[in-house]
Design a protein around this motif. Structure first.
Motif, PDB file in Angstrom:
ATOM      1  N   THR A  98       0.926  -0.973   0.096  1.00 18.03           N
ATOM      2  CA  THR A  98      -0.097  -0.045  -0.018  1.00 18.03           C
ATOM      3  C   THR A  98       0.693   1.287   0.208  1.00 18.03           C
ATOM      4  OG1 THR A  98      -0.326   0.107   2.397  1.00 18.03           O
ATOM      5  CG2 THR A  98      -1.835  -1.196   1.152  1.00 18.03           C
ATOM      6  N   ALA A  99       0.158   2.136  -0.369  1.00 14.82           N
ATOM      7  CA  ALA A  99       1.190   3.729  -0.546  1.00 14.82           C
ATOM      8  C   ALA A  99       0.341   4.682   0.142  1.00 14.82           C
ATOM      9  CB  ALA A  99       1.545   3.954  -2.025  1.00 14.82           C
ATOM     10  N   ARG A 100       0.900   5.634   0.626  1.00 18.02           N
ATOM     11  CA  ARG A 100       0.208   6.523   1.369  1.00 18.02           C
ATOM     12  C   ARG A 100       1.143   7.881   0.954  1.00 18.02           C
ATOM     13  NH1 ARG A 100      -0.572   6.589   7.354  1.00 18.02           N
ATOM     14  NH2 ARG A 100       1.440   7.540   7.410  1.00 18.02           N
ATOM     15  N   ALA A 101       0.437   8.918   0.400  1.00 19.64           N
ATOM     16  CA  ALA A 101       1.043  10.301   0.140  1.00 19.64           C
ATOM     17  C   ALA A 101       1.460  10.905   1.564  1.00 19.64           C
ATOM     18  CB  ALA A 101       0.301  11.101  -0.622  1.00 19.64           C
ATOM     19  N   PRO A 102       2.704  11.596   1.311  1.00 16.66           N
ATOM     20  CA  PRO A 102       3.167  12.393   2.484  1.00 16.66           C
ATOM     21  C   PRO A 102       2.073  13.373   2.885  1.00 16.66           C
ATOM     22  CG  PRO A 102       4.333  13.063   0.714  1.00 16.66           C
ATOM     23  CD  PRO A 102       3.504  11.955   0.311  1.00 16.66           C
ATOM     24  N   ALA A 103       1.901  13.837   4.271  1.00 19.95           N
ATOM     25  CA  ALA A 103       1.063  14.535   4.620  1.00 19.95           C
ATOM     26  C   ALA A 103       1.596  16.038   4.503  1.00 19.95           C
ATOM     27  CB  ALA A 103       0.801  14.397   6.241  1.00 19.95           C
ATOM     28  N   VAL A 104       1.204  16.969   4.069  1.00 25.35           N
ATOM     29  CA  VAL A 104       1.773  18.386   4.011  1.00 25.35           C
ATOM     30  C   VAL A 104       1.105  19.231   4.965  1.00 25.35           C
ATOM     31  CG1 VAL A 104       1.598  20.487   2.549  1.00 25.35           C
ATOM     32  CG2 VAL A 104       1.494  18.212   1.378  1.00 25.35           C
ATOM     33  N   ALA A 105       2.032  19.648   5.809  1.00 26.67           N
ATOM     34  CA  ALA A 105       1.794  20.470   6.893  1.00 26.67           C
ATOM     35  C   ALA A 105       1.578  21.930   6.795  1.00 26.67           C
ATOM     36  CB  ALA A 105       2.924  20.324   8.097  1.00 26.67           C
ATOM     37  N   ALA A 106       2.113  22.391   5.850  1.00 28.60           N
ATOM     38  CA  ALA A 106       2.111  23.875   5.401  1.00 28.60           C
ATOM     39  C   ALA A 106       2.408  23.842   3.727  1.00 28.60           C
ATOM     40  CB  ALA A 106       2.842  24.773   6.399  1.00 28.60           C
ATOM     41  N   PRO A 107       1.804  25.036   3.226  1.00 31.00           N
ATOM     42  CA  PRO A 107       2.201  25.125   1.879  1.00 31.00           C
ATOM     43  C   PRO A 107       3.669  25.429   1.855  1.00 31.00           C
ATOM     44  CG  PRO A 107       0.319  26.651   2.585  1.00 31.00           C
ATOM     45  CD  PRO A 107       0.749  25.718   3.631  1.00 31.00           C
ATOM     46  N   ALA A 108       4.294  25.231   0.723  1.00 29.63           N
ATOM     47  CA  ALA A 108       5.471  25.654   0.467  1.00 29.63           C
ATOM     48  C   ALA A 108       5.894  27.070   0.590  1.00 29.63           C
ATOM     49  CB  ALA A 108       6.090  24.913  -0.630  1.00 29.63           C
ATOM     50  N   ASP A 109       4.751  27.798   0.103  1.00 26.44           N
ATOM     51  CA  ASP A 109       5.125  29.185  -0.097  1.00 26.44           C
ATOM     52  C   ASP A 109       4.354  30.094   1.133  1.00 26.44           C
ATOM     53  OD1 ASP A 109       2.319  28.744  -0.443  1.00 26.44           O
ATOM     54  OD2 ASP A 109       2.160  30.040  -2.350  1.00 26.44           O
ATOM     55  N   ASP A 110       4.382  29.469   2.441  1.00 27.38           N
ATOM     56  CA  ASP A 110       3.916  30.019   3.477  1.00 27.38           C
ATOM     57  C   ASP A 110       4.691  30.955   3.910  1.00 27.38           C
ATOM     58  OD1 ASP A 110       2.728  30.812   5.981  1.00 27.38           O
ATOM     59  OD2 ASP A 110       2.289  28.690   6.790  1.00 27.38           O
ATOM     60  N   ARG A 111       4.654  32.401   3.573  1.00 23.04           N
ATOM     61  CA  ARG A 111       5.812  33.311   3.976  1.00 23.04           C
ATOM     62  C   ARG A 111       6.077  33.432   5.235  1.00 23.04           C
ATOM     63  NH1 ARG A 111       8.195  37.270   0.779  1.00 23.04           N
ATOM     64  NH2 ARG A 111       8.967  38.974   2.191  1.00 23.04           N
ATOM     65  N   PRO A 112       4.903  33.487   6.123  1.00 18.60           N
ATOM     66  CA  PRO A 112       4.975  33.652   7.737  1.00 18.60           C
ATOM     67  C   PRO A 112       5.818  32.786   8.267  1.00 18.60           C
ATOM     68  CG  PRO A 112       2.797  34.416   7.045  1.00 18.60           C
ATOM     69  CD  PRO A 112       3.595  33.811   5.856  1.00 18.60           C
ATOM     70  N   LEU A 113       5.692  31.523   7.793  1.00 13.56           N
ATOM     71  CA  LEU A 113       6.366  30.054   8.391  1.00 13.56           C
ATOM     72  C   LEU A 113       7.691  30.445   7.790  1.00 13.56           C
ATOM     73  CD1 LEU A 113       6.637  27.405   9.838  1.00 13.56           C
ATOM     74  CD2 LEU A 113       5.967  26.399   7.555  1.00 13.56           C
ATOM     75  N   LEU A 114       8.177  30.650   6.624  1.00 10.73           N
ATOM     76  CA  LEU A 114       9.442  30.689   5.913  1.00 10.73           C
ATOM     77  C   LEU A 114      10.156  31.891   6.853  1.00 10.73           C
ATOM     78  CD1 LEU A 114       8.857  30.152   2.294  1.00 10.73           C
ATOM     79  CD2 LEU A 114       9.685  28.838   3.877  1.00 10.73           C
ATOM     80  N   GLU A 115       9.658  33.012   7.061  1.00  7.03           N
ATOM     81  CA  GLU A 115      10.231  33.985   7.789  1.00  7.03           C
ATOM     82  C   GLU A 115      10.771  33.565   9.251  1.00  7.03           C
ATOM     83  OE1 GLU A 115       7.672  37.436   7.439  1.00  7.03           O
ATOM     84  OE2 GLU A 115       8.438  37.837   5.465  1.00  7.03           O
ATOM     85  N   ALA A 116       9.790  32.977   9.777  1.00  3.64           N
ATOM     86  CA  ALA A 116       9.924  32.467  11.295  1.00  3.64           C
ATOM     87  C   ALA A 116      11.228  31.405  11.262  1.00  3.64           C
ATOM     88  CB  ALA A 116       8.633  31.510  11.774  1.00  3.64           C
ATOM     89  N   VAL A 117      11.147  30.734  10.515  1.00  2.55           N
ATOM     90  CA  VAL A 117      12.527  29.766  10.010  1.00  2.55           C
ATOM     91  C   VAL A 117      13.700  30.348   9.821  1.00  2.55           C
ATOM     92  CG1 VAL A 117      13.545  27.775   8.842  1.00  2.55           C
ATOM     93  CG2 VAL A 117      10.931  27.651   9.323  1.00  2.55           C
ATOM     94  N   LEU A 118      13.586  31.508   9.258  1.00  2.00           N
ATOM     95  CA  LEU A 118      14.881  32.018   8.828  1.00  2.00           C
ATOM     96  C   LEU A 118      15.264  32.959   9.994  1.00  2.00           C
ATOM     97  CD1 LEU A 118      16.676  33.363   6.760  1.00  2.00           C
ATOM     98  CD2 LEU A 118      15.178  35.154   6.001  1.00  2.00           C
ATOM     99  N   ARG A 119      14.538  33.631  10.908  1.00  2.00           N
ATOM    100  CA  ARG A 119      14.813  34.282  12.070  1.00  2.00           C
ATOM    101  C   ARG A 119      15.477  33.142  13.061  1.00  2.00           C
ATOM    102  NH1 ARG A 119       9.567  36.682  11.163  1.00  2.00           N
ATOM    103  NH2 ARG A 119       8.944  35.273  12.701  1.00  2.00           N
TER     104      ARG A 119
END
Length: 125
Positions: A98-119
């Motif tokens: 059986t195969a199960r697609a990976p769960a997506v936690a947040a869209p790849a272009d979620d700017r606030p999340l990316l900025e928080a990671v960068l900080r």
């Protein structure tokens, strides 16, 4: 009269690596019938394949006793991901995986999340 040879391990040479070209493992096929991402989780269903597929399929199925990603299967088999995907898709098609697609936690272009990671990275550096 023809004699069938059964080989338990893939043809490997310590220095050269695999002696059988990857495209022969997949019978020259380059496209799987099932869509897989490198992070797709695959797992054996416990049902044997409906037909004997070959030693590479057997090794692949053995790796999938518990949940494992497509990328990990390819690494363990020492095969390109495209070839591993063909083997996995054959096993899904015959009901052994059986195969199960990976769960997506947040869209790849979620700017606030990316900025928080960068900080956070800047604070650690």
């Amino acid at each position: 009269m023809s004699v069938a040879l059964v080989q338990e391990k893939p043809w490997l040479d310590d220095d050269a690596g695999r002696l059988v070209r990857p495209y022969t493992v997949s019978d020259g096929r380059t496209r799987p019938t099932t869509h897989f991402d490198l992070l797709t989780l695959v797992m054996a269903t416990g049902r044997p394949p409906r037909a004997h597929l070959g030693p590479d399929h057997d090794r692949t199925l053995d790796l999938c006793a518990g949940p494992i990603t497509v990328a990990e299967v390819a690494a363990h088999l020492r095969l390109p991901a495209a070839v591993a995907k063909v083997l996995l898709s054959d096993l899904v098609d015959c009901g052994a995986l059986t195969a199960r697609a990976p769960a997506v936690a947040a869209p790849a272009d979620d700017r606030p999340l990316l900025e928080a990671v960068l900080r956070g990275l800047r604070r650690r550096l």
